[in-house]
Design an enzyme around this catalytic site. Structure first.
Site: not given
Ligand code: F6P
Length: 385
Positions: A142, A164, A210
């Protein structure tokens, strides 16, 4: 005479783009990685070459253009047939990604150590023009689609490709990466099932996603979890404990509880692991809380396993590979057809194009009257309500 981009609405950017003779397309991958990104890149490059376009990859989101000095070999990677050979099945992204470099709100450190967010989109649009880039295929979630739309408003020709593992983008039935995440989460839950049974424990499995419960719900139902907690249904821990104790009374001395990282109790809040400058809040930690409470309420030993980034890494399933290849090729067809400010979306049996602004208007969460939720309830799975 060169036809100029008529939808050029920027008050700021002095650049414009040639619509009639597209020669050079850029592709970037933004946000958290997802299995299938390399398949999209391969499809974009091969389809673009077939249509007579040249393709460059922008390194690490937009950083290849915004901070080129960080890349000694250049912020743009020329992508030819050789560069995309044998990558369809590989996890990650050969051009890198970041979830920190939002050009609309770019964090710039001040002399006192604090950060201010600066809009660098004019600079970015200028960099596209300076590098002879006529169109962008932006692959992301998004946030990436929002950026792509903003760049379009400043005169750039853009097509978005939804990615995603969270599956939380509207107007596409599914995003690539989701199937792989669900597949691997299910595999892990199966493995944890046998050890939970051997030790007569409650096993709590925290999964990413998320603010949407898609991964938890689909993996949980597919692997016969006893309870599934998702953000869309605030839970009452007593209800989950009742489920565990009910199983105990029926001779089932172990329980499997799948918890989305965005799950929260009734009247409670999300568990945030970190708040970092220039990026979304990092969720995580709810699984430990649920395990501790269940241990307290049931008297049974409860353990938590956080699957985290394991769901994002590794090779894509064949379903994700196919979807990613279809999205990549469709993005090039969109450019060829003169489309811009659109996102490729899956609308079975085909792909279609939806306005970027529509795609980012709201998050796609699990519908509570959907049949997957009804299936979980029919099977006796506790949803914590
Ligand atoms: O949006 C994909 C995602 O893996 C989410 O499920 C998770 O909250 C977030 O990204 C984690 O991001 P990062 O790897 O930057 O901590």
């Amino acid at each position: 005479m060169r036809e100029q981009y008529t939808h050029h609405v920027s008050r700021f950017s002095q650049r414009s783009f040639n619509l009639t003779s597209i020669k050079r397309i850029a592709i970037n991958t933004g946000g958290g990685d997802a299995p299938g990104l390399n398949a999209v890149i391969r499809a974009v490059v091969l389809a673009a070459l077939n249509h007579g376009y040249e393709v460059v990859g922008i390194r690490d989101g937009y950083n290849g253009l915004l901070i080129p000095e960080k890349f000694p070999k250049g912020g743009l990677v020329p992508l030819d047939r050789d560069k995309v050979r044998g990558i369809t099945h590989l996890g990650g992204t050969i051009i890198g990604t970041t979830n920190r470099g939002n050009p609309l709100r770019y964090p710039v450190q001040q002399p006192d150590g604090s950060y201010v967010e600066v809009d660098r989109s004019d600079e970015l649009v200028a960099a596209f023009a300076d590098n002879g880039i006529d169109a962008l295929i932006a692959v992301g979630g998004d946030g990436s689609m929002e950026i792509a739309h903003a760049l379009w408003e400043k005169g750039l020709r853009v097509v978005g490709v939804p990615k995603t593992i969270d599956n939380d983008l509207e107007h596409t039935v599914v995003t690539f990466g989701f199937d792989t995440a669900v597949f691997f989460a299910s595999e892990c839950i199966d493995r944890l099932h046998s050890t939970a049974q051997s030790h007569q424990r409650v096993m709590v499995i925290e999964v990413m996603g998320r603010y949407a419960g898609w991964i938890a719900l689909h993996a949980g139902v597919a692997s016969s979890a006893d309870a599934i907690l998702i953000p869309e249904i605030p839970y009452d821990i007593n209800r989950v404990a009742e489920k565990v104790l009910d199983r105990e009374r029926n001779g089932r001395h172990f329980s499997m509880v799948v918890v989305a990282e965005g799950a929260r109790p009734v009247n409670g809040d999300y568990v945030v692991q970190a708040k970092e400058v220039g990026r979304a809040k990092r969720l995580g930690g709810i699984g430990d809380q649920v395990a501790a409470q269940l241990q307290e309420l049931t008297g049974k030993e409860a353990r938590c396993v956080v699957l985290g980034h394991l769901l994002r890494g590794g090779k894509p399933t064949s379903a994700d590979r196919l979807l990613a290849l279809r999205f990549g090729a469709a993005a090039v067809r969109a450019i060829e057809a003169g489309q811009t400010d659109v996102m490729v979306a899956l609308d079975p049996p085909n792909v279609r194009y939806v306005p970027l602004v529509e795609a980012t208007r709201r998050m796609k969460t699990v519908p509570l009257d959907g049949d997957t939720i009804l299936t979980a309830r029919d099977l006796g799975t506790s949803l914590g309500d």
